[in-house]
Scaffold this motif. Structure first.
Motif, mmCIF file in Angstrom:
data_model
loop_
_atom_site.group_PDB
_atom_site.id
_atom_site.type_symbol
_atom_site.label_atom_id
_atom_site.label_comp_id
_atom_site.label_asym_id
_atom_site.label_seq_id
_atom_site.Cartn_x
_atom_site.Cartn_y
_atom_site.Cartn_z
ATOM 1 N N THR A 195 68.833 45.206 58.389
ATOM 2 C CA THR A 195 67.688 45.045 59.276
ATOM 3 C C THR A 195 66.568 46.175 58.981
ATOM 4 N N PRO A 196 65.239 46.216 58.989
ATOM 5 C CA PRO A 196 64.368 47.252 58.488
ATOM 6 C C PRO A 196 64.243 47.979 59.878
ATOM 7 N N PRO A 197 63.933 49.445 59.653
ATOM 8 C CA PRO A 197 63.899 50.343 60.683
ATOM 9 C C PRO A 197 62.722 50.093 61.780
ATOM 10 N N ARG A 198 61.565 49.280 61.426
ATOM 11 C CA ARG A 198 60.635 49.005 62.283
ATOM 12 C C ARG A 198 60.294 47.473 61.842
ATOM 13 N N THR A 199 59.197 46.898 62.696
ATOM 14 C CA THR A 199 58.963 45.718 62.402
ATOM 15 C C THR A 199 58.524 45.447 61.045
ATOM 16 N N THR A 200 58.737 44.230 60.393
ATOM 17 C CA THR A 200 58.355 43.925 59.066
ATOM 18 C C THR A 200 57.752 42.248 58.915
ATOM 19 N N ILE A 201 56.626 42.246 58.317
ATOM 20 C CA ILE A 201 56.075 40.804 57.930
ATOM 21 C C ILE A 201 56.302 40.522 56.770
ATOM 22 N N ILE A 202 56.974 39.499 56.528
ATOM 23 C CA ILE A 202 57.136 38.864 54.957
ATOM 24 C C ILE A 202 56.075 37.625 54.827
ATOM 25 N N PHE A 203 55.394 38.060 53.479
ATOM 26 C CA PHE A 203 54.527 36.997 53.310
ATOM 27 C C PHE A 203 55.192 36.081 52.111
ATOM 28 N N SER A 204 55.144 34.799 52.456
ATOM 29 C CA SER A 204 55.829 33.828 51.233
ATOM 30 C C SER A 204 54.948 32.881 51.027
ATOM 31 N N ASN A 205 54.614 32.829 49.602
ATOM 32 C CA ASN A 205 53.761 31.575 49.130
ATOM 33 C C ASN A 205 52.272 31.870 49.663
ATOM 34 N N ILE A 206 52.132 32.874 50.063
ATOM 35 C CA ILE A 206 50.686 33.083 50.313
ATOM 36 C C ILE A 206 49.862 33.045 49.020
ATOM 37 N N PRO A 207 48.618 32.098 49.003
ATOM 38 C CA PRO A 207 47.939 32.163 47.813
ATOM 39 C C PRO A 207 47.289 33.426 47.455
ATOM 40 N N GLN A 208 46.884 33.395 46.082
ATOM 41 C CA GLN A 208 46.633 34.830 45.303
ATOM 42 C C GLN A 208 44.865 34.709 46.049
ATOM 43 N N ASP A 209 44.460 36.171 45.932
ATOM 44 C CA ASP A 209 43.111 36.256 46.431
ATOM 45 C C ASP A 209 42.727 35.913 47.715
ATOM 46 N N THR A 256 45.599 39.292 48.815
ATOM 47 C CA THR A 256 46.984 39.006 48.132
ATOM 48 C C THR A 256 47.006 38.834 46.694
ATOM 49 N N ASN A 257 48.147 39.225 45.949
ATOM 50 C CA ASN A 257 48.538 38.886 44.663
ATOM 51 C C ASN A 257 49.795 38.425 44.536
ATOM 52 N N HIS A 258 50.302 38.479 43.402
ATOM 53 C CA HIS A 258 51.537 38.070 43.161
ATOM 54 C C HIS A 258 52.725 39.119 43.623
ATOM 55 N N ILE A 259 52.076 40.361 43.765
ATOM 56 C CA ILE A 259 53.175 41.403 44.020
ATOM 57 C C ILE A 259 53.351 41.758 45.643
ATOM 58 N N LEU A 260 52.145 41.493 46.091
ATOM 59 C CA LEU A 260 52.219 41.859 47.734
ATOM 60 C C LEU A 260 53.304 40.977 48.562
ATOM 61 N N LYS A 261 54.185 41.454 49.081
ATOM 62 C CA LYS A 261 55.295 40.596 49.631
ATOM 63 C C LYS A 261 55.222 40.876 51.254
ATOM 64 N N GLY A 262 54.352 41.584 51.780
ATOM 65 C CA GLY A 262 54.445 41.977 53.238
ATOM 66 C C GLY A 262 53.820 43.205 53.619
ATOM 67 N N ILE A 263 54.157 43.556 55.136
ATOM 68 C CA ILE A 263 53.680 44.790 55.551
ATOM 69 C C ILE A 263 54.990 45.237 56.396
ATOM 70 N N LYS A 264 55.105 46.320 55.969
ATOM 71 C CA LYS A 264 56.594 47.142 56.730
ATOM 72 C C LYS A 264 56.224 48.276 57.592
ATOM 73 N N LEU A 265 57.010 48.857 58.334
ATOM 74 C CA LEU A 265 56.835 50.032 58.798
ATOM 75 C C LEU A 265 55.782 49.955 60.322
ATOM 76 N N ILE A 287 58.135 36.210 59.489
ATOM 77 C CA ILE A 287 57.851 35.408 58.279
ATOM 78 C C ILE A 287 56.399 34.756 58.294
ATOM 79 N N CYS A 288 55.621 34.846 57.299
ATOM 80 C CA CYS A 288 54.599 33.914 57.456
ATOM 81 C C CYS A 288 54.490 33.152 56.243
ATOM 82 N N TYR A 289 54.580 32.013 56.160
ATOM 83 C CA TYR A 289 54.702 31.011 54.873
ATOM 84 C C TYR A 289 53.528 30.274 54.850
#
Length: 146
Positions: free
Chosen positions: A3-17, A29-38, A70-72
């Motif tokens: 589990t992460p230390p604080r709330t984490t949002i995972i971006f999955s399959n979000i289109p680039q740009d 967004t790009n192919h590297i960004l996977k979400g927002i943490k802490l 999770i945001c998909y």
């Protein structure tokens, strides 16, 4: 990472740009960004838009320690699915990748202005004002206006 230390949002399959954001902050967004943490505890708004001139869609969260959201992007229906909408198997699949994704996430940017805007409200009040389904967009009226 279990589990992460604080709330984490995972971006999955979000289109680039696309534009994604939290509170008053925006990111491309790009192919590297996977979400927002802490993300600190409290009320936050997560929002998405195809570009700056598009309608912005979003939802409020009540961040609590160790939450994972999770945001998909569902390409078939062309919409963002959140948590339960993506199904239990996909939730398990995405959360199992959290350790791999974590270093590719943006840390929540400190935002005193957002804290000032939300310090006198609670999540019950947010839920009372929002329409059914809790999704909002930049052209939506409140339940009081309907």
């Amino acid at each position: 990472m279990n589990t992460p230390p604080r709330t984490t949002i995972i971006f999955s399959n979000i289109p680039q740009d696309w534009l994604v954001g939290i509170d008053l902050q925006f990111f491309n967004t790009n192919h590297i960004l996977k979400g927002i943490k802490l993300i600190p505890d409290g009320i936050h708004i997560v929002h998405f838009a195809k570009d700056q001139s598009s309608i912005r869609h979003g939802f409020y969260i009540n961040a609590k320690e160790a939450d994972v959201i999770i945001c998909y992007w569902d390409a078939k229906d062309e919409k963002i699915l959140v948590d339960d909408e993506i199904g239990e198997l996909n939730i398990t699949k995405e959360t199992s990748k959290l350790s791999d994704y974590y270093s590719f996430m943006i840390s929540y940017p400190p935002d005193p202005e957002w804290k000032n805007l939300t310090q006198y409200i609670n999540f019950g009040q947010v839920n009372y004002i929002l329409p059914r389904g809790k999704r909002i967009d930049s052209v939506l009226t409140s339940s009081d206006e309907n």
